[in-house]
Design a protein around this motif. Sequence first.
Motif, short mmCIF file in Angstrom:
data_model
loop_
_atom_site.label_atom_id
_atom_site.label_comp_id
_atom_site.label_asym_id
_atom_site.label_seq_id
_atom_site.Cartn_x
_atom_site.Cartn_y
_atom_site.Cartn_z
N THR A 127 0.83 -1.23 0.00
CA THR A 127 0.00 0.00 0.00
C THR A 127 0.85 1.26 0.00
OG1 THR A 127 -0.09 0.00 2.42
CG2 THR A 127 -1.79 -1.24 1.23
N ALA A 128 2.17 1.12 0.03
CA ALA A 128 3.03 2.30 0.06
C ALA A 128 3.02 2.98 -1.30
CB ALA A 128 4.45 1.90 0.45
N CYS A 129 3.10 4.31 -1.30
CA CYS A 129 3.14 5.10 -2.54
C CYS A 129 4.11 6.24 -2.36
CB CYS A 129 1.74 5.60 -2.91
SG CYS A 129 1.03 6.67 -1.64
N GLY A 130 4.46 6.90 -3.46
CA GLY A 130 5.39 8.01 -3.40
C GLY A 130 5.36 8.80 -4.69
N ARG A 131 6.12 9.86 -4.78
CA ARG A 131 6.19 10.69 -5.97
C ARG A 131 7.59 10.65 -6.55
NH1 ARG A 131 6.29 16.89 -3.60
NH2 ARG A 131 8.02 16.58 -2.12
N ASN A 132 7.69 11.04 -7.83
CA ASN A 132 8.97 11.05 -8.51
C ASN A 132 9.77 12.26 -8.07
OD1 ASN A 132 11.13 11.02 -10.29
ND2 ASN A 132 9.88 10.28 -11.99
N TYR A 133 11.00 12.01 -7.68
CA TYR A 133 11.84 13.08 -7.18
C TYR A 133 12.12 14.11 -8.27
CZ TYR A 133 16.06 15.40 -5.40
OH TYR A 133 16.98 16.34 -5.01
N PHE A 134 12.27 13.66 -9.52
CA PHE A 134 12.65 14.56 -10.61
C PHE A 134 11.44 15.27 -11.23
CE2 PHE A 134 15.77 11.15 -10.30
CZ PHE A 134 16.93 11.89 -10.17
N ASP A 135 10.26 14.75 -11.03
CA ASP A 135 9.06 15.36 -11.61
C ASP A 135 8.22 16.12 -10.60
OD1 ASP A 135 9.80 14.24 -13.99
OD2 ASP A 135 8.51 12.48 -13.81
N ARG A 136 8.72 16.30 -9.40
CA ARG A 136 7.94 17.01 -8.40
C ARG A 136 7.85 18.50 -8.76
NH1 ARG A 136 13.11 16.93 -6.58
NH2 ARG A 136 13.83 18.73 -5.33
N ALA A 137 6.94 19.19 -8.14
CA ALA A 137 6.70 20.61 -8.48
C ALA A 137 7.89 21.49 -8.13
CB ALA A 137 5.46 21.10 -7.75
N SER A 138 8.61 21.14 -7.07
CA SER A 138 9.75 21.95 -6.63
C SER A 138 11.06 21.49 -7.23
CB SER A 138 9.85 21.91 -5.09
OG SER A 138 10.02 20.58 -4.66
N ALA A 139 11.01 20.58 -8.17
CA ALA A 139 12.25 20.07 -8.76
C ALA A 139 12.86 21.09 -9.71
CB ALA A 139 11.97 18.77 -9.51
N LEU A 140 14.20 21.05 -9.86
CA LEU A 140 14.88 21.93 -10.79
C LEU A 140 14.53 21.53 -12.22
CD1 LEU A 140 18.41 21.99 -9.09
CD2 LEU A 140 16.61 23.74 -8.95
N GLU A 141 14.60 22.52 -13.10
CA GLU A 141 14.28 22.24 -14.49
C GLU A 141 15.34 21.33 -15.10
OE1 GLU A 141 13.30 24.66 -18.63
OE2 GLU A 141 13.83 25.74 -16.80
N GLN A 142 14.92 20.30 -15.78
CA GLN A 142 15.83 19.32 -16.36
C GLN A 142 15.87 19.46 -17.88
OE1 GLN A 142 17.59 17.20 -14.46
NE2 GLN A 142 16.66 17.99 -12.56
N GLU A 143 17.00 19.17 -18.47
CA GLU A 143 17.14 19.17 -19.92
C GLU A 143 16.65 17.84 -20.47
OE1 GLU A 143 21.21 19.81 -20.68
OE2 GLU A 143 21.15 21.97 -20.41
N ASP A 144 15.99 17.95 -21.66
CA ASP A 144 15.63 16.68 -22.31
C ASP A 144 16.82 16.19 -23.15
OD1 ASP A 144 15.66 18.41 -24.40
OD2 ASP A 144 13.52 18.37 -24.78
N GLU A 145 16.65 15.10 -23.78
CA GLU A 145 17.77 14.48 -24.50
C GLU A 145 18.22 15.33 -25.68
OE1 GLU A 145 18.98 10.13 -26.41
OE2 GLU A 145 16.96 10.48 -25.61
N GLU A 146 17.26 15.95 -26.41
CA GLU A 146 17.63 16.76 -27.58
C GLU A 146 18.42 17.99 -27.17
OE1 GLU A 146 14.09 17.63 -29.68
OE2 GLU A 146 13.73 15.56 -30.30
N GLU A 147 17.96 18.67 -26.08
CA GLU A 147 18.68 19.85 -25.61
C GLU A 147 20.10 19.49 -25.16
OE1 GLU A 147 16.16 21.30 -22.59
OE2 GLU A 147 14.84 22.42 -23.94
N MET A 148 20.21 18.32 -24.50
CA MET A 148 21.55 17.90 -24.05
C MET A 148 22.47 17.65 -25.22
SD MET A 148 22.61 14.82 -21.48
CE MET A 148 20.90 14.63 -21.14
#
Length: 245
Positions: free
Chosen positions: A205-226
């Motif tokens: 029954t445990a659940c959680g959120r994605n560390y990288f997709d959370r609202a307060s997460a830093l903006e990440q580059e996608d593969e094309e930008e990289m």
Amino acid sequence: SAPETLSRDEAEERAQILQDAAALKKSAVDYMHPELPVVTSDPTACGRNYFDRASALEQEDKEEMEERDMILQDMAILKQLAVDYLHPELPMVTSDPTACGRNYFSRASAEEYEEEEMMDDREDILEDMALLKQLAVDYLHPEKPVQVDSLASCRNYFDRASAPETMSVEEAEERALVLKDAQALKQLAVDYMHPELPVVTSDPTACGRNYFDRASALEQEDEEEMEERDAILQEMAILKQLAVD
């Protein structure tokens, strides 16, 4: 200038000395050369053969002597063969400068031999394996009786004077709690340093959120930008090299 002359007494004494010396020389020659014929001026003198007398030691004839020499020669050859077989490390001695040969142990058809160091190592390994086998048998079959000498004695391993200090029940429980806390802290440190690792839980029954997709997460580059950023940095490095050249 006349030479010094001897008196009558001195001349007689000198003649006696020379006569004794000649007799001693004759005795020595007769002793050293018994094969020489006996010379005498007395026609009535007679004698017996030294080698054929009744009390003489038994002598070998020519055939027996030759046979004895051949036997001794064969024994010397057999002794040399035995020495060569038991001591192959000895150098080969020969009087023929043109003689040649091959090494019996290094020939193409020779069996593979172990060196002395390899043989010693093999014996040590076999001894260690025998001891390990005995230890394994003793560990797997503690029900077997211990075979010892009737005069042998022993002491308790845990109560001996040089035994390490053992912990009480309370100390053992406290130590287990400390190790459990240290294991939990280690797990927290691993989770912090490696957020990319998957979370393992036994609670369905445990659940959680994605560390990288959370609202307060830093903006990440996608593969094309990289990839585009890497291409720009590469071109800038080439331009810098051209400017330097």
